[in-house]
Design an enzyme around this catalytic site. Structure first.
Site, PDB file in Angstrom:
ATOM      1  N   GLU A 183       0.860  -1.181   0.000  1.00 51.76           N
ATOM      2  CA  GLU A 183       0.000   0.000   0.000  1.00 51.76           C
ATOM      3  C   GLU A 183       0.890   1.223   0.000  1.00 51.76           C
ATOM      4  O   GLU A 183       1.920   1.232   0.680  1.00 51.76           O
ATOM      5  CB  GLU A 183      -0.873   0.037   1.256  1.00 51.76           C
ATOM      6  CG  GLU A 183      -2.102  -0.827   1.159  1.00 51.76           C
ATOM      7  CD  GLU A 183      -2.261  -1.714   2.371  1.00 51.76           C
ATOM      8  OE1 GLU A 183      -1.542  -1.510   3.355  1.00 51.76           O
ATOM      9  OE2 GLU A 183      -3.096  -2.633   2.321  1.00 51.76           O
TER      10      GLU A 183
ATOM     11  N   TYR B 127       7.856   1.645  -7.336  1.00 53.57           N
ATOM     12  CA  TYR B 127       7.147   0.355  -7.355  1.00 53.57           C
ATOM     13  C   TYR B 127       6.747  -0.027  -8.786  1.00 53.57           C
ATOM     14  O   TYR B 127       6.847  -1.183  -9.174  1.00 53.57           O
ATOM     15  CB  TYR B 127       5.903   0.410  -6.461  1.00 53.57           C
ATOM     16  CG  TYR B 127       6.207   0.798  -5.026  1.00 53.57           C
ATOM     17  CD1 TYR B 127       7.397   0.380  -4.413  1.00 53.57           C
ATOM     18  CD2 TYR B 127       5.321   1.570  -4.283  1.00 53.57           C
ATOM     19  CE1 TYR B 127       7.685   0.748  -3.105  1.00 53.57           C
ATOM     20  CE2 TYR B 127       5.606   1.932  -2.972  1.00 53.57           C
ATOM     21  CZ  TYR B 127       6.789   1.533  -2.398  1.00 53.57           C
ATOM     22  OH  TYR B 127       7.079   1.884  -1.111  1.00 53.57           O
TER      23      TYR B 127
HETATM   24  C1  LIG Z   1      10.441   6.171  -1.764  1.00 60.49           C
HETATM   25  C2  LIG Z   1      11.901   6.034  -1.310  1.00 60.49           C
HETATM   26  C3  LIG Z   1      12.052   4.843  -0.402  1.00 60.49           C
HETATM   27  C4  LIG Z   1      12.771   5.830  -2.563  1.00 60.49           C
HETATM   28  O1  LIG Z   1      14.102   5.578  -2.140  1.00 60.49           O
HETATM   29  P1  LIG Z   1      15.345   5.991  -3.043  1.00 60.49           P
HETATM   30  O2  LIG Z   1      16.555   5.358  -2.479  1.00 60.49           O
HETATM   31  O3  LIG Z   1      15.391   7.463  -3.213  1.00 60.49           O
HETATM   32  O4  LIG Z   1      14.950   5.340  -4.438  1.00 60.49           O
HETATM   33  P2  LIG Z   1      15.927   4.951  -5.631  1.00 60.49           P
HETATM   34  O5  LIG Z   1      17.070   5.909  -5.711  1.00 60.49           O
HETATM   35  O6  LIG Z   1      16.269   3.505  -5.523  1.00 60.49           O
HETATM   36  O7  LIG Z   1      14.961   5.169  -6.876  1.00 60.49           O
HETATM   37  C5  LIG Z   1      14.758   4.171  -7.859  1.00 60.49           C
HETATM   38  C6  LIG Z   1      13.786   4.699  -8.897  1.00 60.49           C
HETATM   39  O8  LIG Z   1      12.502   4.941  -8.298  1.00 60.49           O
HETATM   40  C7  LIG Z   1      11.925   6.128  -8.870  1.00 60.49           C
HETATM   41  N1  LIG Z   1      11.883   7.185  -7.847  1.00 60.49           N
HETATM   42  C8  LIG Z   1      12.372   7.123  -6.586  1.00 60.49           C
HETATM   43  N2  LIG Z   1      12.104   8.266  -5.924  1.00 60.49           N
HETATM   44  C9  LIG Z   1      11.434   9.065  -6.787  1.00 60.49           C
HETATM   45  C10 LIG Z   1      10.903  10.378  -6.704  1.00 60.49           C
HETATM   46  N3  LIG Z   1      10.978  11.114  -5.583  1.00 60.49           N
HETATM   47  N4  LIG Z   1      10.268  10.888  -7.792  1.00 60.49           N
HETATM   48  C11 LIG Z   1      10.165  10.178  -8.936  1.00 60.49           C
HETATM   49  N5  LIG Z   1      10.673   8.914  -9.079  1.00 60.49           N
HETATM   50  C12 LIG Z   1      11.293   8.378  -8.023  1.00 60.49           C
HETATM   51  C13 LIG Z   1      12.849   6.536  -9.997  1.00 60.49           C
HETATM   52  O9  LIG Z   1      12.440   5.814 -11.154  1.00 60.49           O
HETATM   53  C14 LIG Z   1      14.184   6.023  -9.497  1.00 60.49           C
HETATM   54  O10 LIG Z   1      15.112   5.809 -10.516  1.00 60.49           O
HETATM   55  P3  LIG Z   1      16.061   7.036 -10.997  1.00 60.49           P
HETATM   56  O11 LIG Z   1      16.626   7.685  -9.766  1.00 60.49           O
HETATM   57  O12 LIG Z   1      17.090   6.329 -11.815  1.00 60.49           O
HETATM   58  O13 LIG Z   1      15.165   7.947 -11.762  1.00 60.49           O
HETATM   59  C15 LIG Z   1      12.389   7.337  -0.623  1.00 60.49           C
HETATM   60  O14 LIG Z   1      12.088   8.462  -1.438  1.00 60.49           O
HETATM   61  C16 LIG Z   1      11.766   7.561   0.755  1.00 60.49           C
HETATM   62  O15 LIG Z   1      12.247   7.049   1.763  1.00 60.49           O
HETATM   63  N6  LIG Z   1      10.674   8.351   0.783  1.00 60.49           N
HETATM   64  C17 LIG Z   1      10.012   8.648   2.060  1.00 60.49           C
HETATM   65  C18 LIG Z   1       9.356   7.425   2.636  1.00 60.49           C
HETATM   66  C19 LIG Z   1       8.375   6.795   1.689  1.00 60.49           C
HETATM   67  O16 LIG Z   1       7.703   7.480   0.924  1.00 60.49           O
HETATM   68  N7  LIG Z   1       8.295   5.468   1.746  1.00 60.49           N
HETATM   69  C20 LIG Z   1       7.360   4.706   0.943  1.00 60.49           C
HETATM   70  C21 LIG Z   1       6.118   4.464   1.747  1.00 60.49           C
HETATM   71  S1  LIG Z   1       4.984   3.462   0.819  1.00 60.49           S
END
Ligand SMILES: CC(C)(COP(=O)(O)OP(=O)(O)OC[C@H]1O[C@@H](n2cnc3c(N)ncnc32)[C@H](O)[C@@H]1OP(=O)(O)O)[C@@H](O)C(=O)NCCC(=O)NCCS
Length: 170
Positions: free
Chosen positions: A117, A129
């Site tokens: 979710e 995702y």
């Molecule tokens: C969501 C989260 C876990 C992503 O972690 P991350 O280490 O930044 O993600 P990654 O660097 O592995 O990203 C992989 C891909 O996902 C997508 N992505 C990740 N964050 C994104 C963003 N803010 N906006 C758009 N695309 C995004 C992109 O396709 C990215 O690839 P790219 O960087 O080559 O474009 C992080 O932003 C976070 O902790 N957010 C706050 C908590 C949260 O929202 N958790 C999810 C609850 S359901």
């Protein structure tokens, strides 16, 4: 990129001693709807759970990310319970690496489908995702309290399909 760890980051299984550091990141990340420390402890130590933490080898005491799976062995399905990466470590592949490691574990436990979710107002996480093959299958209205934000329910048909083959990770 490899499923076992980002070049600058390593993953390891979370232990109960990690819970305070996980909670620090949890509270700053999920300001209005953080889990309680008690819930986190029972998730991290639960029989059917699988929690990972991400850290830089040069600063192994600092946890820059965590993620958790719930998947009873032989149950046929898994749930991504949570994932968070510290702001300074984002967009460096840590989230993707954590997810791939959870999906590999789900596959190894016999899951044929994985659910999660995500807040409807979180396009970044949804993009991550979707990139892994998850598809939207429904909406739970006002699921996240106290904000009253909808949850988008997503499903990945076969966790093995998201995991890159060795040729593509070189
Ligand atoms: C969501 C989260 C876990 C992503 O972690 P991350 O280490 O930044 O993600 P990654 O660097 O592995 O990203 C992989 C891909 O996902 C997508 N992505 C990740 N964050 C994104 C963003 N803010 N906006 C758009 N695309 C995004 C992109 O396709 C990215 O690839 P790219 O960087 O080559 O474009 C992080 O932003 C976070 O902790 N957010 C706050 C908590 C949260 O929202 N958790 C999810 C609850 S359901």
């Amino acid at each position: 990129m490899s499923a076992s760890g980002h070049p600058e980051y390593r993953l390891r299984r979370a232990v109960v001693e990690d819970v305070p550091a996980i909670m620090e990141l949890e509270r700053t990340t999920f300001v209005t709807d953080a889990w309680s420390e008690r819930s986190m402890r029972s998730e991290v130590t639960g029989e059917h759970g699988y929690y990972l933490v991400a850290f830089e080898p040069s600063a192994p005491e600092r946890i820059d990310g965590y993620a958790g799976l719930l998947a009873p062995r032989g149950g046929g399905e898994g749930d991504i319970q949570t994932i968070a990466v510290a702001p300074h470590a984002r967009r460096r592949g840590v989230g993707r690496t954590l997810m791939l490691a959870l999906l590999a574990e789900a596959r190894d436990r016999g899951a044929r489908e994985v659910f999660l979710e995500v807040r409807a107002d979180n396009p970044g996480a949804q993009a991550l995702y979707r990139e892994l093959g998850f598809e939207e299958i429904g909406v739970r209205p006002k699921y996240y309290e106290p904000d009253g934000v909808d949850a988008v329910v997503m499903r990945l048909g076969d966790p093995a399909t998201a995991i890159p083959t060795p040729e593509t990770t070189a």
